[in-house]
Write a protein that holds these residues in place. Structure first.
Motif, PDB file in Angstrom:
ATOM      1  N   PRO A  11       0.838  -1.206   0.000  1.00 18.29           N
ATOM      2  CA  PRO A  11       0.000   0.000   0.000  1.00 18.29           C
ATOM      3  C   PRO A  11       0.873   1.256   0.000  1.00 18.29           C
ATOM      4  CG  PRO A  11      -0.718  -1.587   1.680  1.00 18.29           C
ATOM      5  CD  PRO A  11       0.584  -2.075   1.147  1.00 18.29           C
ATOM      6  N   GLN A  12       0.451   2.260  -0.725  1.00 16.48           N
ATOM      7  CA  GLN A  12       1.224   3.494  -0.826  1.00 16.48           C
ATOM      8  C   GLN A  12       1.039   4.399   0.387  1.00 16.48           C
ATOM      9  OE1 GLN A  12       3.423   4.132  -3.450  1.00 16.48           O
ATOM     10  NE2 GLN A  12       2.943   1.958  -3.768  1.00 16.48           N
ATOM     11  N   GLU A  13      -0.092   4.270   1.078  1.00 17.15           N
ATOM     12  CA  GLU A  13      -0.399   5.118   2.223  1.00 17.15           C
ATOM     13  C   GLU A  13      -0.921   4.271   3.376  1.00 17.15           C
ATOM     14  OE1 GLU A  13       0.122   8.324   2.439  1.00 17.15           O
ATOM     15  OE2 GLU A  13       0.655   8.721   0.346  1.00 17.15           O
ATOM     16  N   PRO A  14      -0.635   4.664   4.619  1.00 17.88           N
ATOM     17  CA  PRO A  14      -1.185   3.918   5.755  1.00 17.88           C
ATOM     18  C   PRO A  14      -2.675   4.205   5.931  1.00 17.88           C
ATOM     19  CG  PRO A  14      -0.029   5.863   6.538  1.00 17.88           C
ATOM     20  CD  PRO A  14       0.220   5.788   5.041  1.00 17.88           C
ATOM     21  N   VAL A  15      -3.377   3.288   6.587  1.00 17.87           N
ATOM     22  CA  VAL A  15      -4.776   3.514   6.942  1.00 17.87           C
ATOM     23  C   VAL A  15      -4.796   4.340   8.224  1.00 17.87           C
ATOM     24  CG1 VAL A  15      -6.995   2.465   7.505  1.00 17.87           C
ATOM     25  CG2 VAL A  15      -5.414   1.285   5.954  1.00 17.87           C
ATOM     26  N   THR A  16      -5.339   5.545   8.131  1.00 20.93           N
ATOM     27  CA  THR A  16      -5.360   6.440   9.288  1.00 20.93           C
ATOM     28  C   THR A  16      -6.733   6.411   9.968  1.00 20.93           C
ATOM     29  OG1 THR A  16      -6.117   8.365   8.038  1.00 20.93           O
ATOM     30  CG2 THR A  16      -3.729   7.957   8.093  1.00 20.93           C
ATOM     31  N   TYR A  17      -6.786   7.010  11.161  1.00 22.54           N
ATOM     32  CA  TYR A  17      -8.075   7.100  11.868  1.00 22.54           C
ATOM     33  C   TYR A  17      -9.095   7.879  11.042  1.00 22.54           C
ATOM     34  CZ  TYR A  17      -6.456   4.993  16.196  1.00 22.54           C
ATOM     35  OH  TYR A  17      -5.997   4.101  17.133  1.00 22.54           O
ATOM     36  N   GLY A  18      -8.627   8.911  10.357  1.00 23.67           N
ATOM     37  CA  GLY A  18      -9.536   9.713   9.542  1.00 23.67           C
ATOM     38  C   GLY A  18     -10.097   8.966   8.349  1.00 23.67           C
ATOM     39  N   VAL A  23     -13.352  11.421  12.774  1.00 24.07           N
ATOM     40  CA  VAL A  23     -12.537  12.121  13.769  1.00 24.07           C
ATOM     41  C   VAL A  23     -11.873  13.313  13.105  1.00 24.07           C
ATOM     42  CG1 VAL A  23     -12.160  10.059  15.190  1.00 24.07           C
ATOM     43  CG2 VAL A  23     -10.568  10.594  13.334  1.00 24.07           C
ATOM     44  N   SER A  24     -11.311  14.188  13.922  1.00 23.91           N
ATOM     45  CA  SER A  24     -10.707  15.401  13.382  1.00 23.91           C
ATOM     46  C   SER A  24      -9.372  15.673  14.063  1.00 23.91           C
ATOM     47  CB  SER A  24     -11.648  16.601  13.585  1.00 23.91           C
ATOM     48  OG  SER A  24     -11.912  16.790  14.970  1.00 23.91           O
ATOM     49  N   GLY A  25      -8.698  16.731  13.602  1.00 21.73           N
ATOM     50  CA  GLY A  25      -7.453  17.158  14.239  1.00 21.73           C
ATOM     51  C   GLY A  25      -6.314  16.182  14.028  1.00 21.73           C
ATOM     52  N   GLU A  26      -5.410  16.164  14.982  1.00 20.99           N
ATOM     53  CA  GLU A  26      -4.187  15.363  14.879  1.00 20.99           C
ATOM     54  C   GLU A  26      -4.486  13.871  14.753  1.00 20.99           C
ATOM     55  OE1 GLU A  26       0.007  14.758  17.375  1.00 20.99           O
ATOM     56  OE2 GLU A  26      -1.541  16.144  18.101  1.00 20.99           O
ATOM     57  N   PRO A  31      -1.732   6.894  11.724  1.00 23.16           N
ATOM     58  CA  PRO A  31      -1.979   5.506  11.309  1.00 23.16           C
ATOM     59  C   PRO A  31      -2.479   4.691  12.503  1.00 23.16           C
ATOM     60  CG  PRO A  31       0.214   6.257  10.617  1.00 23.16           C
ATOM     61  CD  PRO A  31      -0.316   7.278  11.575  1.00 23.16           C
ATOM     62  N   ILE A  32      -3.395   3.787  12.256  1.00 25.25           N
ATOM     63  CA  ILE A  32      -3.904   2.929  13.326  1.00 25.25           C
ATOM     64  C   ILE A  32      -2.849   1.879  13.645  1.00 25.25           C
ATOM     65  CG2 ILE A  32      -5.719   1.294  13.970  1.00 25.25           C
ATOM     66  CD1 ILE A  32      -7.620   2.859  12.171  1.00 25.25           C
ATOM     67  N   VAL A  59     -12.547  -3.247  13.201  1.00 24.30           N
ATOM     68  CA  VAL A  59     -12.093  -2.323  12.153  1.00 24.30           C
ATOM     69  C   VAL A  59     -10.651  -1.889  12.419  1.00 24.30           C
ATOM     70  CG1 VAL A  59     -12.427  -0.010  11.172  1.00 24.30           C
ATOM     71  CG2 VAL A  59     -14.400  -1.484  11.597  1.00 24.30           C
ATOM     72  N   MET A  60     -10.363  -1.567  13.685  1.00 25.10           N
ATOM     73  CA  MET A  60      -9.010  -1.139  14.038  1.00 25.10           C
ATOM     74  C   MET A  60      -8.002  -2.261  13.825  1.00 25.10           C
ATOM     75  SD  MET A  60      -9.802   1.169  17.449  1.00 25.10           S
ATOM     76  CE  MET A  60      -8.054   1.443  17.812  1.00 25.10           C
ATOM     77  N   GLN A  61      -8.375  -3.506  14.143  1.00 18.98           N
ATOM     78  CA  GLN A  61      -7.470  -4.633  13.955  1.00 18.98           C
ATOM     79  C   GLN A  61      -7.150  -4.837  12.476  1.00 18.98           C
ATOM     80  OE1 GLN A  61      -5.833  -6.638  16.375  1.00 18.98           O
ATOM     81  NE2 GLN A  61      -4.732  -7.004  14.465  1.00 18.98           N
ATOM     82  N   SER A  62      -8.168  -4.736  11.626  1.00 17.34           N
ATOM     83  CA  SER A  62      -7.955  -4.887  10.180  1.00 17.34           C
ATOM     84  C   SER A  62      -7.031  -3.797   9.647  1.00 17.34           C
ATOM     85  CB  SER A  62      -9.297  -4.840   9.438  1.00 17.34           C
ATOM     86  OG  SER A  62     -10.119  -5.923   9.810  1.00 17.34           O
ATOM     87  N   ALA A  63      -7.258  -2.561  10.114  1.00 22.99           N
ATOM     88  CA  ALA A  63      -6.428  -1.440   9.663  1.00 22.99           C
ATOM     89  C   ALA A  63      -4.995  -1.597  10.143  1.00 22.99           C
ATOM     90  CB  ALA A  63      -7.014  -0.123  10.177  1.00 22.99           C
ATOM     91  N   ALA A  64      -4.815  -2.017  11.407  1.00 21.39           N
ATOM     92  CA  ALA A  64      -3.467  -2.199  11.954  1.00 21.39           C
ATOM     93  C   ALA A  64      -2.727  -3.301  11.208  1.00 21.39           C
ATOM     94  CB  ALA A  64      -3.551  -2.522  13.442  1.00 21.39           C
TER      95      ALA A  64
END
Length: 263
Positions: A11-18, A23-26, A31-32, A59-64
């Protein structure tokens, strides 16, 4: 050369919380991480006795896992905001339902509403927090309930629009009262638009605490009221979505409970 071309691409980019949560901000850009997912799994297990199928922890486990495969995070990694502000699951009982809200770094990432029979014990509990079961849940009470589920969310234009729609429906007039909850929300949204750091922004708790007393009139929340508030929040959100546990969600929950209780 041909062997390199046959290598599976990362993957070219990590899966982030956003990418997966509202969610917003920092936090949105983080990345999860594997330990974040483990903390949410532990929190869900403490509350539910198991992790929720297809829920936030899953969802978080899959992203991590995807982020580890892409080399963006490593086993044992954690997000600084998750460590500093925690990964938690909180439950709030309201007449006829239990609302479970999941947080990472102080922001809502998931919410479940579990209907409950209106028993004597629930009635006693409702009276303790100022709600009477013989009366329907009002729009003002729904706005105040938002403080418990999304109080730390910075006020934006979608919140201000939803709160204005709620006040208009509660009062029965299109006139926005100076110093009222809708005027305060719009002022907060305008102020926050000029501020970069979420920590320095005005939050929903600052606007909606004691909302019932700030309304010129109040009424029981109905499905039509909920539809109007949801529409206002959607129209003013660039992502065309409502915030989990936010104003629209709270008014919708109140209307649904009123229908089920037939009051």
């Amino acid at each position: 050369m041909s062997q390199q071309q046959e290598q599976p691409s990362r993957p070219q980019e990590p899966v982030t919380y956003g990418d997966v949560f509202e969610v917003s901000g920092e936090l949105a850009d983080k990345p999860i991480a594997p330990e974040d997912a483990k903390m949410m799994q532990a929190a869900e297990t403490r509350v539910f006795g198991h992790t929720q199928k297809g829920g936030t922890a899953a969802v978080m486990q899959s992203a991590a896992t995807a982020n580890k495969r892409g080399g963006f995070v490593h086993p044992g990694d954690t997000t600084d905001l998750a460590t500093e502000r925690g990964v938690t699951v909180a439950q709030t009982d309201v007449p006829g339902a239990r609302v479970t809200t999941e947080f990472v770094g102080g922001q809502v990432v998931g919410q479940y509403v579990e209907p409950r029979p209106v028993t004597t014990a629930v009635a006693t509990e409702a009276e303790a927090i100022g709600l009477k079961l013989q009366s329907a849940i009002t729009i003002g009470e729904a706005l105040e309930a938002t403080v418990q589920t999304a109080g730390n969310k910075p006020v934006d234009q979608s919140d201000a629009a939803a709160i204005q729609a709620a006040e208009v429906r509660a009062s029965g007039t299109n006139v926005i009262a100076p110093g009222g909850v809708a005027a305060s929300a719009q002022s907060a949204a305008n102020h926050n638009a000029t501020i970069e750091r979420d920590e320095d922004k005005i939050k929903l708790v600052d606007v909606l605490a004691g909302a019932t007393g700030k309304l010129s009139a109040d009424k029981a929340a109905t499905r039509q009221d909920a539809e109007g508030v949801v529409s206002a929040e959607l129209r003013n959100n660039p992502n065309l979505s409502t915030h989990p546990g936010g104003v629209a969600a709270s008014v919708t929950a109140a209307a649904r409970l009123n229908e089920k209780a037939d009051i």
